[in-house]
Design a protein around this motif. Structure first.
Motif: not given
Length: 406
Positions: A311-320
């Protein structure tokens, strides 16, 4: 006019059964609908009474809060249904037809559709190429985990089953044509699977199992499936796959124990961006882990099929970096080994008619391979929870009682 119950995403970890409007031949405003699509007329559409609609791992990404999906979004892109109304421009479908609906929404008129690249139609999503029912950033077409659903460009999109009674008899297999069977098959085709191939499939969820079954259908000599979940690995073994537990050590070492060498001819990523590490790192999320491991275990000159979602947007990702879909890929390794990568949505219409014939003529038992289980629409929240916990099942929702469960 009948009512219409559907499954809505509410917040991370929560879905619920809600009442929504019965479809009309116009796209209305609602959660996730692109403003440019509001009011769009659909005389080329049909309204389906849903026969079967499935819970998908791609839905699960949204439900976990790993996308920008808005609260209230009606879920569901795996749709099989009976035509109950048709728009004025529909010529070749009739009320009473039972059809499979590709999860890609495609106009049939643009350059990409005419080139059979229906996963990136240029006309149905004002935001970007490609669209799907009930999915974030895909134009806002209402999802099909509902009693009734609108299907646009129906003469082009819908695959009519030739015999109603036969279709209902095999509905648990045929419902997989909307997504996971063509998606798994596409992963294998794009990886170059052919007669005699050795194949590694990363991921033993429904798409991975569908890919493994597809590899057998394409004539692979050995199909190896990797995962962390012992129940899902057991499901892969149930139809003739070899398996590796990626938490137990390097994938290449385990492949060598099976094949006598640490590489395969072809590999498929059926995991996507929520991948975990391998070996001692298996408890941590590492979104590039699967892709990097596939480059390690695929022979020089081989291909990687990548139907797993990124995906291009993952608000739950561990890194920026992860929040915008940037991964730490060992691209130098892939370049050095002259690998070919194929990514993106499966163009379902490229495959679904042939796969339908394989099902109808008993060449494949895809529902058995993915361990499909039918449940009522009202039990969808329980199905989502069980799937999230790693159940080795493919949950098929039965909103209108077409599927015999006894």
């Amino acid at each position: 006019m009948p009512g219409n119950k559907a499954i809505a995403y509410r917040e991370p970890g929560v879905v619920e059964v809600v009442d929504i409007d019965y479809p009309t031949f116009e796209l209305r405003d609602g959660p996730g609908v692109n403003p440019a699509n509001v009011g769009r007329k659909v005389p080329h559409g049909v309204i389906l009474k849903t026969v079967a609609t499935n819970i998908c791992g791609s839905d699960q990404h949204m439900v976990r809060g790993r996308t920008t999906a808005p609260p209230g979004l009606i879920l569901g892109h795996e749709i099989t249904g009976e035509v109950v109304e048709k728009g004025s421009d529909v010529e070749f479908l009739d009320v009473g037809d039972i059809v499979s609906v590709p999860f890609n929404i495609a106009c049939g008129r643009c350059r990409n559709c005419k080139e059979r690249r229906t996963g990136i139609c240029l006309n149905v999503n004002p935001e970007r190429p490609g669209s799907a029912y009930g999915y974030v950033d895909m134009g806002g077409w209402v999802g099909g985990q509902a009693e009734y659903v609108l299907v646009p460009y129906a003469d082009f999109n819908a695959l009519r089953f030739p015999d109603r009674d036969q279709a209902l008899e095999k509905i648990m297999d045929l419902t997989m044509l909307s997504d996971i069977f063509p998606t798994g098959f596409h992963g294998c085709v794009s990886a170059g699977v052919e007669v005699g191939s050795t194949v590694y499939v990363a991921g033993a969820g429904p798409v991975g199992l569908a890919a493994a079954a597809s590899a057998h259908l394409l004539g692979a000599a050995v199909v190896i499936v990797g995962d962390l979940n012992p129940d899902r690995l057991a499901q892969a073994r149930s139809f003739g796959c070899e398996t590796v537990d990626v938490s137990a050590g390097p994938v290449g070492d385990q492949i060598a124990q099976i094949l006598g060498e640490p590489e395969v001819d072809c590999s498929v990523d059926a995991v996507g961006f929520e991948a975990r590490g391998h070996g001692a790192d298996a408890s941590t999320e590492q979104p590039a882990a699967v892709l990097n491991s596939l480059m390690e275990v695929t022979h020089a000159g081989g291909s990687l099929g990548i139907p797993g979602l990124y995906v291009t947007g993952d608000p739950g990702a561990a890194t920026e970096a992860g929040k915008v879909g940037s991964l730490s890929l060992r691209l130098g390794l892939g370049w050095a080994k002259s690998h070919t990568f194929t990514t993106g949505q499966c163009p379902v219409m490229k495959y679904h008619r042939g796969l339908m014939k394989a099902i109808l003529h008993d060449k494949v038992e895809i529902a058995k391979a993915v361990n499909a289980q039918a449940i009522p629409l009202e039990e969808a929240p329980t199905g989502y929870q069980a799937f999230d916990e790693g159940a080795a099942k493919k949950f098929v929702l039965n909103p209108n009682g077409y599927i015999r469960t006894s």
